[in-house]
Scaffold this active site. Structure first.
Site, short mmCIF file in Angstrom:
data_model
loop_
_atom_site.label_atom_id
_atom_site.label_comp_id
_atom_site.label_asym_id
_atom_site.label_seq_id
_atom_site.Cartn_x
_atom_site.Cartn_y
_atom_site.Cartn_z
N GLU A 142 0.80 -1.23 0.00
CA GLU A 142 0.00 0.00 0.00
C GLU A 142 0.84 1.29 0.00
O GLU A 142 0.81 2.06 0.96
CB GLU A 142 -0.93 0.02 1.21
CG GLU A 142 -1.92 -1.12 1.25
CD GLU A 142 -2.92 -1.01 2.40
OE1 GLU A 142 -2.92 0.00 3.13
OE2 GLU A 142 -3.73 -1.94 2.56
N GLU A 189 -5.23 -8.62 0.84
CA GLU A 189 -5.85 -8.15 2.08
C GLU A 189 -7.32 -7.86 1.83
O GLU A 189 -7.68 -7.25 0.82
CB GLU A 189 -5.20 -6.86 2.60
CG GLU A 189 -3.88 -7.05 3.26
CD GLU A 189 -3.35 -5.77 3.91
OE1 GLU A 189 -4.16 -4.90 4.32
OE2 GLU A 189 -2.12 -5.65 4.01
O1 IFM Z 1 -3.82 -3.18 9.26
C1 IFM Z 1 -3.81 -2.62 7.98
C2 IFM Z 1 -2.67 -3.21 7.17
O2 IFM Z 1 -1.45 -3.02 7.79
C3 IFM Z 1 -2.62 -2.56 5.82
N1 IFM Z 1 -3.91 -2.57 5.17
C4 IFM Z 1 -5.05 -2.15 5.91
C5 IFM Z 1 -5.10 -2.87 7.25
C6 IFM Z 1 -6.33 -2.41 8.05
O3 IFM Z 1 -6.29 -1.04 8.28
#
Ligand code: IFM
Length: 456
Positions: free
Chosen positions: A182, A363
């Site tokens: 990200e 994710e």
């Molecule tokens: O916890 C985070 C992760 O580190 C990166 N993506 C979003 C998740 C939730 O906020």
């Protein structure tokens, strides 16, 4: 001792299924990141990262929480890998802590740090779980931040050096390497709204950082290639489908611009070797970023990749004023609207705009006010429903022809949720931070069934 006492939470047997079977070979996984779970912040030569510093800055993290201990995974990793096996995970996505490998932000390599990840990788293989490693999940060594961090072009070269060292050691034992987690969150939260380390609120810096992150990705791809025969490489951006909040032409125009800054700014340079013109024009008014783009940079950034890791949490709705609007129910996270269709849309859109690159969801998840009840159970039915609907959305994308190969739930277990500290729980596995006991939530049992049947 098994953590997933099967059916212990489900009095009436398995959760209802939608009857959607995934293609044979589809991989079900879960994800974590180093600073969020490991703890042992000073063990075996690890140096501080920007997050250690940020957590110690008063008022930055809820309740003054830190990742000093977190879920104590650095010491309890073997038990955690056992739980992954019980769950039936096919893939485990973890991140490697740069400050464990290169405590000064540059060579030489700290062998003890590397040994920890070797133990993780070997332990996963022993349990029949495929490792997927992310090289950067926001823990920039503080030593590099002291030299300007991502504002400093040199940090991109230091990242490539670190990526080369890690892949020289672990190589194809990790079949999938992800460069940056990200990058947009680093830009937006680390440098625009200041909610994340290093905590700046400066658009001028933010977009210079965006370019250097992308450059770091490209340099790392080039540095890692010679160390890998079969392993694949890709970036892990978080993508947000953007929709107009109303039918006005103004909302449509603002939505396009939002999409430029949220999605195309990170995808176009990697897939097309160019920055999107509309986003660049908007950035020109805020930041000298363009002056930092040197000849050859876009060629480096667009070095061929093997897969795209997609992280999906929420859609964005844009009003005629350019402001964002809430259209769907929120989770416990103020920024997350629940809209599973957004996942289908973004996956289909990636295929349409960028070609048939293999995709992995690396994710997806939510915090839902998880509570350990008096009987020792965590009934996170909201997570079961959320996951089922998002799995179905992924299935719809596959039906639409998207080359989606795997799905990683965020997160394997509760962890340090950045500026929210330990208040929000995103895991399938509940962590009692006092005792460090692991407790399977209802969603873990549900997920074990999905994995076992390959059906949602
Ligand atoms: O916890 C985070 C992760 O580190 C990166 N993506 C979003 C998740 C939730 O906020």
């Amino acid at each position: 001792m098994p953590v997933l006492t099967r059916r212990s939470l489900l009095e009436g047997g398995p959760e209802p299924q939608l009857g959607l079977t995934f293609p044979t070979g589809f991989v079900w996984g879960a994800a974590t990141s180093a600073y969020q779970i490991e703890g042992s912040a000073t063990a075996d030569g690890r140096s501080p990262s920007v997050w250690d510093t940020f957590c110690r800055t008063p008022g930055k993290v809820r309740n003054g929480d830190t990742g000093d201990v977190a879920a104590d995974h650095y010491r309890r990793y073997a038990g955690d890998l056992d739980i992954m096996k019980e769950l039936g995970l096919g893939s485990y996505r973890f991140s490697i802590a740069w400050p464990r490998i290169m405590p000064d932000g540059r060579g030489p390599v700290n062998q003890k740090g590397l040994d920890f990840y070797r133990r993780i990788v070997d332990g996963l293989h022993e349990r029949g779980i495929t490792p997927m490693a992310t090289l950067y999940h926001w823990d920039t060594p503080q030593a590099l931040q002291d030299e300007g961090g991502w504002e400093n072009r040199d940090t991109a070269y230091r990242f490539a050096e670190y990526a080369a060292a890690v892949t020289a050691a672990l190589g194809d034992a990790v079949p999938t390497w992800l460069t940056l987690n990200e990058p947009k969150t680093v830009v937006q939260n680390g440098y625009l709204n200041g909610g994340h380390a290093p905590g700046f609120t400066d658009p001028a810096k933010a977009y210079v950082v965006a370019h250097h992150l992308l450059l770091a990705h490209g340099l790392a791809v080039q540095a890692m290639r010679p160390n890998l025969d079969t392993a694949r490489i890709g970036p892990a951006p978080n993508l947000h489908p953007c929709y107009p909040a109303d039918d006005s032409p103004e909302a449509a125009a603002q939505t396009l611009l939002m999409d430029g800054l949220e999605n195309r700014l990170y995808l176009d340079p990697i897939f097309k070797g160019e920055y999107p013109a509309d986003a660049l024009e908007a950035i020109d008014a805020m930041s000298p970023m363009a002056k930092y783009v040197q000849d050859q940079d876009l060629k480096i950034i667009s070095s061929p990749i093997d897969l795209l890791a997609v992280q999906y949490y929420t859609p964005i709705y844009v009003a005629a004023t350019g402001e964002t609007v809430q259209k769907h129910p929120l989770t416990e996270a103020f920024w997350q609207q629940i809209y599973p269709q957004g996942l289908t849309d973004i996956l289909v859109r990636v295929k349409e705009d960028y070609g048939d690159v293999p995709l992995s969801i690396t994710e997806n998840g939510l915090p839902c006010g998880d509570v350990l009840d008096a009987t020792g159970k965590v009934d996170d039915s909201a997570r079961v429903e959320f996951l089922r609907d998002h799995f179905a959305a992924a299935h719809a994308a596959i039906e639409a022809g998207v080359n989606l190969e795997s799905y990683h739930v965020w997160s394997f277990m509760d962890n340090f949720e950045w500026q929210e500290g330990f208040e929000q729980r995103w895991g399938l596995i509940y962590v009692d931070y006092e005792s460090q006991q692991r407790i399977a939530k209802r969603s873990a049992l549900y997920y074990a069934d999905v994995i076992a049947t390959n059906t949602v």
